[in-house]
Design a protein around this motif. Structure first.
Motif, short mmCIF file in Angstrom:
data_model
loop_
_atom_site.label_atom_id
_atom_site.label_comp_id
_atom_site.label_asym_id
_atom_site.label_seq_id
_atom_site.Cartn_x
_atom_site.Cartn_y
_atom_site.Cartn_z
N TYR A 24 -6.45 -4.26 -33.06
CA TYR A 24 -7.61 -4.41 -32.19
C TYR A 24 -8.63 -3.30 -32.41
CZ TYR A 24 -7.39 -8.51 -29.17
OH TYR A 24 -7.46 -9.79 -28.70
N VAL A 33 -8.21 -7.87 -40.16
CA VAL A 33 -6.89 -7.34 -39.81
C VAL A 33 -5.82 -8.42 -39.95
CG1 VAL A 33 -7.87 -5.71 -38.14
CG2 VAL A 33 -7.10 -7.94 -37.34
N SER A 34 -4.59 -8.00 -40.24
CA SER A 34 -3.46 -8.93 -40.11
C SER A 34 -2.26 -8.18 -39.56
CB SER A 34 -3.14 -9.63 -41.43
OG SER A 34 -2.42 -8.78 -42.27
N TRP A 35 -1.44 -8.88 -38.81
CA TRP A 35 -0.28 -8.32 -38.09
C TRP A 35 0.87 -9.29 -38.31
CZ3 TRP A 35 2.64 -10.31 -34.00
CH2 TRP A 35 3.27 -9.41 -33.13
N MET A 36 1.84 -8.86 -39.07
CA MET A 36 2.95 -9.77 -39.43
C MET A 36 4.26 -9.15 -38.95
SD MET A 36 3.59 -12.62 -41.08
CE MET A 36 5.22 -13.20 -40.61
N PRO A 37 4.84 -9.67 -37.89
CA PRO A 37 6.05 -9.06 -37.33
C PRO A 37 7.32 -9.59 -37.98
CG PRO A 37 5.42 -10.92 -35.99
CD PRO A 37 4.44 -10.88 -37.14
N TYR A 39 10.48 -11.43 -36.90
CA TYR A 39 10.81 -12.14 -35.66
C TYR A 39 12.20 -12.72 -35.71
CZ TYR A 39 9.73 -16.53 -38.10
OH TYR A 39 9.72 -17.59 -38.96
N VAL B 5 -11.07 -12.86 -31.27
CA VAL B 5 -9.89 -12.36 -30.57
C VAL B 5 -8.73 -12.29 -31.56
CG1 VAL B 5 -10.45 -13.09 -28.22
CG2 VAL B 5 -9.36 -14.69 -29.77
N LEU B 6 -7.74 -11.50 -31.20
CA LEU B 6 -6.57 -11.34 -32.06
C LEU B 6 -5.47 -12.23 -31.48
CD1 LEU B 6 -5.89 -9.43 -34.44
CD2 LEU B 6 -4.95 -7.84 -32.76
N LYS B 8 -1.77 -14.87 -32.38
CA LYS B 8 -0.80 -15.49 -33.28
C LYS B 8 -1.29 -16.89 -33.65
CE LYS B 8 3.52 -13.36 -31.86
NZ LYS B 8 4.94 -13.64 -31.58
N THR B 31 12.07 -22.20 -31.93
CA THR B 31 11.59 -21.11 -32.77
C THR B 31 11.31 -21.66 -34.17
OG1 THR B 31 13.04 -19.63 -31.55
CG2 THR B 31 12.13 -18.77 -33.60
N PRO B 32 10.27 -21.28 -34.87
CA PRO B 32 9.29 -20.24 -34.55
C PRO B 32 7.93 -20.75 -34.03
CG PRO B 32 9.26 -20.71 -36.90
CD PRO B 32 10.15 -21.73 -36.26
N PRO B 119 10.42 -18.37 -42.05
CA PRO B 119 9.45 -19.32 -42.63
C PRO B 119 9.94 -20.01 -43.91
CG PRO B 119 8.50 -17.11 -42.39
CD PRO B 119 9.93 -16.99 -42.06
N GLY B 173 6.50 -20.64 -40.39
CA GLY B 173 6.81 -19.57 -39.45
C GLY B 173 5.97 -18.32 -39.62
N ALA B 174 5.56 -18.02 -40.84
CA ALA B 174 4.77 -16.80 -41.06
C ALA B 174 3.39 -16.93 -40.43
CB ALA B 174 4.66 -16.50 -42.56
N GLN B 177 3.59 -16.97 -36.60
CA GLN B 177 3.94 -15.71 -35.94
C GLN B 177 2.94 -14.60 -36.18
OE1 GLN B 177 6.40 -15.06 -33.79
NE2 GLN B 177 7.04 -17.20 -33.86
N MET B 178 2.14 -14.69 -37.24
CA MET B 178 1.27 -13.54 -37.53
C MET B 178 0.00 -13.59 -36.69
SD MET B 178 -0.47 -13.98 -41.21
CE MET B 178 -1.75 -15.13 -41.55
N MET B 179 -0.57 -12.39 -36.47
CA MET B 179 -1.83 -12.31 -35.74
C MET B 179 -2.96 -12.00 -36.70
SD MET B 179 -1.59 -10.56 -32.06
CE MET B 179 -0.16 -9.54 -31.91
N GLU B 180 -4.08 -12.68 -36.49
CA GLU B 180 -5.32 -12.39 -37.22
C GLU B 180 -6.48 -12.60 -36.25
OE1 GLU B 180 -4.81 -13.40 -41.89
OE2 GLU B 180 -5.08 -15.13 -40.62
N LYS B 181 -7.67 -12.25 -36.72
CA LYS B 181 -8.86 -12.52 -35.92
C LYS B 181 -9.13 -14.02 -35.91
CE LYS B 181 -12.09 -10.03 -38.01
NZ LYS B 181 -13.31 -9.24 -38.25
N THR B 259 1.15 -20.08 -46.45
CA THR B 259 1.54 -18.69 -46.69
C THR B 259 1.62 -18.35 -48.18
OG1 THR B 259 2.71 -18.50 -44.59
CG2 THR B 259 3.43 -17.03 -46.33
#
Lengths: 184, 355
Positions: A24, A33-37, A39, B5-6, B8, B31-32, B119, B173-174, B177-181, B259
C-alpha cells in the motif's frame, strides 16, 4: 526501480500484513505492486511467507526465486531463504530464536532485535512494524508519510486508533537496526 | 474517479460481480477461492443492489440454482475450485444444452481427485474440451492479473448473454490468492428487463417459453445440435482474444496463459538478456483458442515452448495450430508446484534451442 522482497517467519508474526503495508505504501507513490502469500498447509501453524514486488514498471512474474531483500524472522526461514538473496542484496533478521546466524559474505546483513524491543514497548503486536521501520532505514523506498498512509489503507477503520502506536514502532525500528556486515 | 485498491484476485471477482449487476451468486466454499463468498457476505450485496447471495448445500445444488436463475433470465454466477467444478459438470452440460447464460469461475488447484490446495492449470481439458457430456463448448477466459479477474466478470456476462451460453473464468490459486492494484468500473444497475426467451410467465401475445435440454426426437435433436455448432463457429470467428508480447522479432515463442504467462514474461526478459530472441503469446480466450493467430507466426519461429502448470494439456492445441510446421514442446510442473522463471529458460535452452 524494482525491489523484490521475501518476508518469512512464523504464522502470527504479522508477516503477511507487513507485506500488505509495504504494497500500500508503494501504491501511495504510484508504484506497481504484487503480494503473493504462501497459503498452503504451512500457514496453518507453521511458517508463513510472502513475496512482495514493488516496481516502477509492469510486474512480470509475481513468483520468483531470488530476492533483492530477505526479511527473516525465524530459524526455518533463515535455512530456507538465506541462499535466495541476490549477491549484493540485503538480509534483515531478528536475532530472537536464531541459532545459526547468516553466513554469506556477498550480501549486506542487518540485525534488528524487534521481538525483544516489542516486549519492552509493551506490545508484541507491533513487532512487525519495528522490523518494517528497520528495513526502511536501510532501503529508503518511500517517504515516511506514504508508509503511514499505507498503514491507514491496510488497517480496517476499527483499528485506526492503533496507528500512533504503530507509527512509534516504525520510528523505533529506524533507531535500533544494526549493521552486521556490508559488501558495498 | 475510482482509485486503485489493493485486493486478492478472489476478492476482486466478488466486488466486480456486485458492480456488474449480478442478480444472484450461488456457491459452496472451497480453498483456494473461499474469499469470493467471504467477501460477498461481508459486502452485503443485498443492501447495495438487491443481489441474492446464497451458500448452497453443495456444488451440485449451486449449479442447479444457476439453472433456475438463468432460466428466469437473471444474471447468475458461481465460483469454485477444481473438485467443486467437477461436481457441477452435469449442470453445466444441461445449461449449455438449454442455451442458458451464466458465469462460472474456477480457481484451479492441483488434482486429480482432492489433490492439493496449491495452484495448478490442469483443468484446461475440462473447461475447453467438454467436462460434461455432449457436444458443447464453454467460453473460457483466462485472466493473468487481479485487474483481469475483475474485468472478465462483465466480459464473461456479456459473452454469455450475447450467445446464450455458459462462460467460464479459468483462473488458478496463485491469481486468486495474490494481491495487486485494481480499479473497478462504476456500479451497473441490475437489469429490470428480461430477455425474450426467459421463463417469466406466459403473456397472451406469444407462445410459452420452454427451457429444456431434452428432445427425444432424433431429427429435431440433430437440428438443435447443428444450431449449437453454428453458434460455436460464430464464437470462434468473432471472439478470439490474445496478447502478444515482444513477438515482432521472436525466433522462439512461449505460449502460456494465466499465472504461467506472468512467469514466462520474466523468463522472456532473462532469455533476452542472454540474446535469445523469445516472445510470449498469451491466449486470453482458451476456447475459442487462437489457432490462426499462432499459425500465422509459424513462419518466423524455430520452436515453441508451451508452458502450463499441468502434464501438458494446452500444448495439444498449440500443436494443432502450427500443423507440424514448428517444433512444439511442453514444459510444466504438476501437483501444485509453480515453475520458476529460470527453470523455464533452462528448459527452453535444452529442449527447444538445443533439442
Amino acid at each position: 526501480m524494482t525491489e523484490e522482497i521475501i518476508i518469512a517467519g512464523f504464522g502470527g508474526q504479522g508477516v503477511l500484513s507487513m507485506g500488505k503495508i509495504l504494497c500500500y505504501s508503494g501504491v501511495m507513490e504510484g508504484q506497481e505492486v504484487s503480494w503473493m502469500p504462501s497459503y498452503g498447509p504451512e500457514m496453518r501453524g507453521g511458517t508463513a511467507n510472502v513475496t512482495v514486488i514493488l516496481s516502477d514498471e509492469r510486474i512480470s512474474s509475481p513468483i520468483i526465486n531470488s530476492f533483492d531483500t530477505a526479511i527473516i524472522l525465524n530459524q526455518q526461514s533463515m535455512d530456507k531463504f538465506e541462499s535466495t538473496v541476490k549477491p549484493g542484496g540485503l538480509l534483515v533478521y531478528d536475532g530472537n530464536g536464531i541459532t545459526r546466524h547468516p553466513e554469506r559474505k556477498d550480501i549486506n546483513i542487518y540485525r534488528i532485535d524487534a521481538a525483544e524491543e516489542a516486549t519492552k514497548m509493551g506490545s508484541t503486536k507491533i513487532f512487525n512494524m519495528i522490523v518494517l521501520g528497520g528495513y526502511l532505514k536501510v532501503k529508503k523506498l518511500f517517504k515516511l508519510e506514504s508508509v503511514i498512509k499505507g498503514l491507514k489503507k491496510s488497517l480496517p477503520e476499527r483499528y485506526h486508533h492503533m496507528i500512533p502506536v504503530n507509527e512509534k514502532a516504525i520510528h523505533r525500528g529506524l533507531e535500533i537496526i544494526k549493521e552486521v556486515a556490508t559488501v558495498n | 474517479m475510482e482509485e486503485f485498491v489493493l485486493m486478492k484476485g478472489n476478492e476482486a471477482i466478488a466486488e466486480a460481480a456486485i458492480r456488474a449487476g449480478t442478480d444472484g451468486y450461488f456457491g459452496y466454499p472451497i480453498t483456494p477461492q473461499s474469499e469470493v463468498i467471504e467477501y460477498l457476505a461481508a459486502a452485503k450485496p443485498h443492501e447495495r443492489t438487491g443481489m441474492v447471495l446464497l451458500q448452497a448445500e453443495s456444488e451440485v445444488a449451486a449449479i442447479n440454482m444457476l439453472y433456475g436463475g438463468a432460466g428466469a433470465g437473471k444474471k447468475v454466477m458461481t465460483s469454485s475450485s477444481s473438485p467443486g467444478i467437477s461436481l457441477m459438470q452435469e449442470g453445466i452440460s444441461y445449461m449449455a444444452g438449454s442455451e442458458l447464460p451464466c458465469l462460472l469461475v474456477n480457481v484451479v488447484r492441483g488434482g486429480p481427485g482432492l489433490g492439493t490446495i496449491q495452484p495448478s492449470q490442469s483443468d484446461y481439458f475440462q473447461s475447453t474440451k467438454g467436462g460434461g457430456h455432449g457436444d458443447y463448448r464453454l467460453i473460457t477466459l483466462a485472466p493473468a492479473s487481479v485487474q483481469e479477474m475483475a474485468d472478465f466478470v462483465s466480459l464473461g456476462y456479456d459473452l454469455a448473454f450475447k450467445y446464450r451460453n455458459p462462460a467460464m473464468i479459468l483462473s488458478d490459486g496463485a491469481i486468486g490468492q495474490m494481491m495487486e492494484k485494481v480499479k473497478f468500473k462504476p456500479q451497473q444497475p441490475r437489469s429490470k428487463k428480461s430477455p425474450d426467451w426467459a421463463t417469466t410467465g406466459k403473456t397472451p401475445d406469444r407462445e410459452r417459453n420452454i427451457i429444456t435440454s431434452l428432445d427425444l426426437d432424433p431429427a429435431r435433436q440433430e437440428r438443435f445440435n447443428e444450431k449449437l455448432q453454428a453458434k460455436y463457429k460464430k464464437i470462434c470467428e468473432k471472439e478470439v482474444r490474445y496478447e502478444k508480447i515482444q513477438c515482432d522479432d521472436a525466433e522462439y515463442l512461449f505460449v502460456a496463459y494465466g499465472t504461467s504467462s506472468r512467469i514466462c514474461q520474466k523468463s522472456m526478459q532473462m532469455a533476452r538478456e542472454e540474446g535469445i530472441k523469445v516472445g510470449l503469446f498469451r491466449p486470453i480466450t482458451l476456447w475459442p483458442f487462437p489457432y490462426n493467430e499462432i499459425r500465422m507466426m509459424s513462419g518466423q519461429l524455430k520452436g515453441i515452448l508451451s508452458v502450463e502448470m499441468s502434464a501438458g494439456q494446452m500444448v495439444e492445441d498449440v500443436k494443432l495450430a502450427v500443423e507440424g510446421k514448428v517444433k512444439v514442446k511442453h514444459y510444466g510442473r504438476m501437483g501444485g508446484i509453480i515453475p520458476t522463471p529460470d527453470e523455464i529458460v533452462e528448459n527452453l535452452k535444452q529442449n527447444i534451442i538445443g533439442g
